[in-house]
Scaffold this motif. Structure first.
Motif, PDB file in Angstrom:
ATOM      1  N   LEU A 152       0.857  -1.173   0.000  1.00  0.00           N
ATOM      2  CA  LEU A 152       0.000   0.000   0.000  1.00  0.00           C
ATOM      3  C   LEU A 152       0.900   1.232   0.000  1.00  0.00           C
ATOM      4  O   LEU A 152       1.934   1.255   0.663  1.00  0.00           O
ATOM      5  CB  LEU A 152      -0.897   0.004   1.235  1.00  0.00           C
ATOM      6  CG  LEU A 152      -1.750  -1.247   1.447  1.00  0.00           C
ATOM      7  CD1 LEU A 152      -2.478  -1.169   2.782  1.00  0.00           C
ATOM      8  CD2 LEU A 152      -2.728  -1.424   0.320  1.00  0.00           C
ATOM      9  N   ALA A 153       0.519   2.259  -0.742  1.00  0.00           N
ATOM     10  CA  ALA A 153       1.326   3.477  -0.825  1.00  0.00           C
ATOM     11  C   ALA A 153       0.465   4.675  -0.434  1.00  0.00           C
ATOM     12  O   ALA A 153      -0.681   4.786  -0.866  1.00  0.00           O
ATOM     13  CB  ALA A 153       1.882   3.646  -2.235  1.00  0.00           C
ATOM     14  N   PHE A 154       1.035   5.564   0.367  1.00  0.00           N
ATOM     15  CA  PHE A 154       0.311   6.718   0.885  1.00  0.00           C
ATOM     16  C   PHE A 154       1.050   8.000   0.531  1.00  0.00           C
ATOM     17  O   PHE A 154       2.231   8.150   0.834  1.00  0.00           O
ATOM     18  CB  PHE A 154       0.174   6.618   2.409  1.00  0.00           C
ATOM     19  CG  PHE A 154      -0.729   5.511   2.856  1.00  0.00           C
ATOM     20  CD1 PHE A 154      -2.062   5.765   3.165  1.00  0.00           C
ATOM     21  CD2 PHE A 154      -0.266   4.213   2.953  1.00  0.00           C
ATOM     22  CE1 PHE A 154      -2.903   4.744   3.568  1.00  0.00           C
ATOM     23  CE2 PHE A 154      -1.097   3.183   3.357  1.00  0.00           C
ATOM     24  CZ  PHE A 154      -2.423   3.446   3.669  1.00  0.00           C
ATOM     25  N   ASP A 155       0.336   8.931  -0.107  1.00  0.00           N
ATOM     26  CA  ASP A 155       0.863  10.256  -0.413  1.00  0.00           C
ATOM     27  C   ASP A 155       0.755  11.087   0.859  1.00  0.00           C
ATOM     28  O   ASP A 155      -0.352  11.360   1.343  1.00  0.00           O
ATOM     29  CB  ASP A 155       0.068  10.892  -1.551  1.00  0.00           C
ATOM     30  CG  ASP A 155       0.615  12.229  -2.009  1.00  0.00           C
ATOM     31  OD1 ASP A 155       1.405  12.851  -1.263  1.00  0.00           O
ATOM     32  OD2 ASP A 155       0.240  12.664  -3.105  1.00  0.00           O
ATOM     33  N   ALA A 181       9.801   6.625   1.428  1.00  0.00           N
ATOM     34  CA  ALA A 181      10.208   5.774   2.543  1.00  0.00           C
ATOM     35  C   ALA A 181       9.440   4.465   2.441  1.00  0.00           C
ATOM     36  O   ALA A 181       8.325   4.427   1.905  1.00  0.00           O
ATOM     37  CB  ALA A 181       9.930   6.452   3.879  1.00  0.00           C
ATOM     38  N   MET A 182      10.041   3.415   2.954  1.00  0.00           N
ATOM     39  CA  MET A 182       9.405   2.101   2.880  1.00  0.00           C
ATOM     40  C   MET A 182       9.371   1.471   4.275  1.00  0.00           C
ATOM     41  O   MET A 182      10.375   1.464   4.984  1.00  0.00           O
ATOM     42  CB  MET A 182      10.183   1.201   1.920  1.00  0.00           C
ATOM     43  CG  MET A 182      10.232   1.762   0.504  1.00  0.00           C
ATOM     44  SD  MET A 182      11.428   0.931  -0.572  1.00  0.00           S
ATOM     45  CE  MET A 182      10.682  -0.691  -0.692  1.00  0.00           C
ATOM     46  N   THR A 183       8.186   0.961   4.655  1.00  0.00           N
ATOM     47  CA  THR A 183       8.018   0.268   5.925  1.00  0.00           C
ATOM     48  C   THR A 183       7.227  -1.007   5.688  1.00  0.00           C
ATOM     49  O   THR A 183       6.686  -1.227   4.609  1.00  0.00           O
ATOM     50  CB  THR A 183       7.258   1.142   6.953  1.00  0.00           C
ATOM     51  OG1 THR A 183       5.909   1.330   6.513  1.00  0.00           O
ATOM     52  CG2 THR A 183       7.923   2.489   7.153  1.00  0.00           C
ATOM     53  N   THR A 184       7.139  -1.814   6.722  1.00  0.00           N
ATOM     54  CA  THR A 184       6.198  -2.929   6.728  1.00  0.00           C
ATOM     55  C   THR A 184       5.353  -2.798   7.981  1.00  0.00           C
ATOM     56  O   THR A 184       5.841  -2.383   9.038  1.00  0.00           O
ATOM     57  CB  THR A 184       6.895  -4.313   6.704  1.00  0.00           C
ATOM     58  OG1 THR A 184       7.812  -4.397   7.793  1.00  0.00           O
ATOM     59  CG2 THR A 184       7.634  -4.540   5.401  1.00  0.00           C
ATOM     60  N   ASP A 195       4.368   1.985   1.800  1.00  0.00           N
ATOM     61  CA  ASP A 195       5.280   2.992   1.291  1.00  0.00           C
ATOM     62  C   ASP A 195       4.691   4.377   1.489  1.00  0.00           C
ATOM     63  O   ASP A 195       3.474   4.563   1.456  1.00  0.00           O
ATOM     64  CB  ASP A 195       5.538   2.774  -0.198  1.00  0.00           C
ATOM     65  CG  ASP A 195       6.368   1.528  -0.484  1.00  0.00           C
ATOM     66  OD1 ASP A 195       6.721   0.800   0.481  1.00  0.00           O
ATOM     67  OD2 ASP A 195       6.660   1.276  -1.658  1.00  0.00           O
ATOM     68  N   LEU A 196       5.578   5.334   1.715  1.00  0.00           N
ATOM     69  CA  LEU A 196       5.203   6.725   1.947  1.00  0.00           C
ATOM     70  C   LEU A 196       5.907   7.564   0.894  1.00  0.00           C
ATOM     71  O   LEU A 196       7.068   7.320   0.583  1.00  0.00           O
ATOM     72  CB  LEU A 196       5.656   7.169   3.342  1.00  0.00           C
ATOM     73  CG  LEU A 196       5.283   6.245   4.502  1.00  0.00           C
ATOM     74  CD1 LEU A 196       6.004   6.679   5.768  1.00  0.00           C
ATOM     75  CD2 LEU A 196       3.778   6.227   4.693  1.00  0.00           C
ATOM     76  N   PHE A 197       5.198   8.569   0.362  1.00  0.00           N
ATOM     77  CA  PHE A 197       5.828   9.405  -0.652  1.00  0.00           C
ATOM     78  C   PHE A 197       5.237  10.797  -0.666  1.00  0.00           C
ATOM     79  O   PHE A 197       4.151  11.031  -0.152  1.00  0.00           O
ATOM     80  CB  PHE A 197       5.715   8.760  -2.037  1.00  0.00           C
ATOM     81  CG  PHE A 197       4.307   8.707  -2.556  1.00  0.00           C
ATOM     82  CD1 PHE A 197       3.813   9.737  -3.356  1.00  0.00           C
ATOM     83  CD2 PHE A 197       3.459   7.645  -2.264  1.00  0.00           C
ATOM     84  CE1 PHE A 197       2.513   9.697  -3.836  1.00  0.00           C
ATOM     85  CE2 PHE A 197       2.168   7.600  -2.749  1.00  0.00           C
ATOM     86  CZ  PHE A 197       1.694   8.626  -3.528  1.00  0.00           C
ATOM     87  N   SER A 198       5.978  11.692  -1.297  1.00  0.00           N
ATOM     88  CA  SER A 198       5.512  13.042  -1.595  1.00  0.00           C
ATOM     89  C   SER A 198       6.393  13.602  -2.692  1.00  0.00           C
ATOM     90  O   SER A 198       7.593  13.305  -2.744  1.00  0.00           O
ATOM     91  CB  SER A 198       5.599  13.939  -0.356  1.00  0.00           C
ATOM     92  OG  SER A 198       5.207  15.261  -0.710  1.00  0.00           O
ATOM     93  N   ALA A 199       5.801  14.429  -3.545  1.00  0.00           N
ATOM     94  CA  ALA A 199       6.588  15.096  -4.567  1.00  0.00           C
ATOM     95  C   ALA A 199       7.615  16.015  -3.908  1.00  0.00           C
ATOM     96  O   ALA A 199       7.327  16.652  -2.895  1.00  0.00           O
ATOM     97  CB  ALA A 199       5.672  15.903  -5.490  1.00  0.00           C
ATOM     98  N   LEU A 200       8.805  16.053  -4.491  1.00  0.00           N
ATOM     99  CA  LEU A 200       9.834  16.990  -4.038  1.00  0.00           C
ATOM    100  C   LEU A 200       9.560  18.360  -4.657  1.00  0.00           C
ATOM    101  O   LEU A 200       9.048  18.439  -5.773  1.00  0.00           O
ATOM    102  CB  LEU A 200      11.215  16.492  -4.446  1.00  0.00           C
ATOM    103  CG  LEU A 200      11.713  15.265  -3.704  1.00  0.00           C
ATOM    104  CD1 LEU A 200      12.968  14.700  -4.356  1.00  0.00           C
ATOM    105  CD2 LEU A 200      11.983  15.612  -2.242  1.00  0.00           C
ATOM    106  N   PRO A 201       9.902  19.427  -3.943  1.00  0.00           N
ATOM    107  CA  PRO A 201       9.670  20.760  -4.520  1.00  0.00           C
ATOM    108  C   PRO A 201      10.534  20.991  -5.758  1.00  0.00           C
ATOM    109  O   PRO A 201      11.618  20.447  -5.883  1.00  0.00           O
ATOM    110  CB  PRO A 201      10.068  21.709  -3.387  1.00  0.00           C
ATOM    111  CG  PRO A 201      10.851  20.907  -2.420  1.00  0.00           C
ATOM    112  CD  PRO A 201      10.508  19.475  -2.633  1.00  0.00           C
ATOM    113  N   GLY A 202       9.987  21.824  -6.660  1.00  0.00           N
ATOM    114  CA  GLY A 202      10.692  22.324  -7.803  1.00  0.00           C
ATOM    115  C   GLY A 202      10.953  21.421  -8.886  1.00  0.00           C
ATOM    116  O   GLY A 202      11.449  21.364  -9.854  1.00  0.00           O
TER     117      GLY A 202
END
Length: 129
Positions: free
Chosen positions: A73-76, A111-114, A122-129
């Protein structure tokens, strides 16, 4: 006949332990664990996320053995800082870090966790710029 993707199911050892992690990810889950072995919630957009206990599944599939690594599962998280903060909170809540937060070449803080039952989160976010 029309077929559509409707739900993701997780089989877990302990609903309370699992819920503690997924509440940190913004899911509206009860703090008092229901006295039933199956629980589900409808996510924005209509997809359902369902939990069943191992004991419950074994009532109709006695030879069931939990496996790990099959579902992710991936979370923004909305911001790079939130990826780091959420990763730390998940580890404190009983998840395991698979890979600490990093700036990925594809333009995301990742980042990745279990979770406590071995499902990838998994955790994510767009990087600026």
């Amino acid at each position: 006949m029309t077929i559509h993707f409707s739900a993701v199911g997780l089989v877990v050892a302990d609903l309370g332990r699992s819920f503690a992690c997924y509440r940190l990810l913004g899911l509206d889950l009860p703090t008092e664990i229901p006295a039933v072995p199956h629980f589900e919630t409808t996510l924005p957009g209509g997809l359902r996320l369902m939990w069943d206990t191992v004991a419950s599944v074994r009532t109709f599939y006695p030879e069931f053995e939990p496996s790990t690594g099959g579902v992710g599962l991936a979370f923004d998280c909305g911001s790079p800082r939130a990826v780091d903060e959420t990763h730390a909170a998940l580890i404190e809540a009983g998840c395991t870090s698979t890979k600490a937060p990093w700036d990925a070449v594809w333009g995301q803080r990742y980042a990745m966790t279990t979770d406590p039952d071995g499902y990838a989160v998994d955790l994510f976010s767009a990087l600026p710029g």
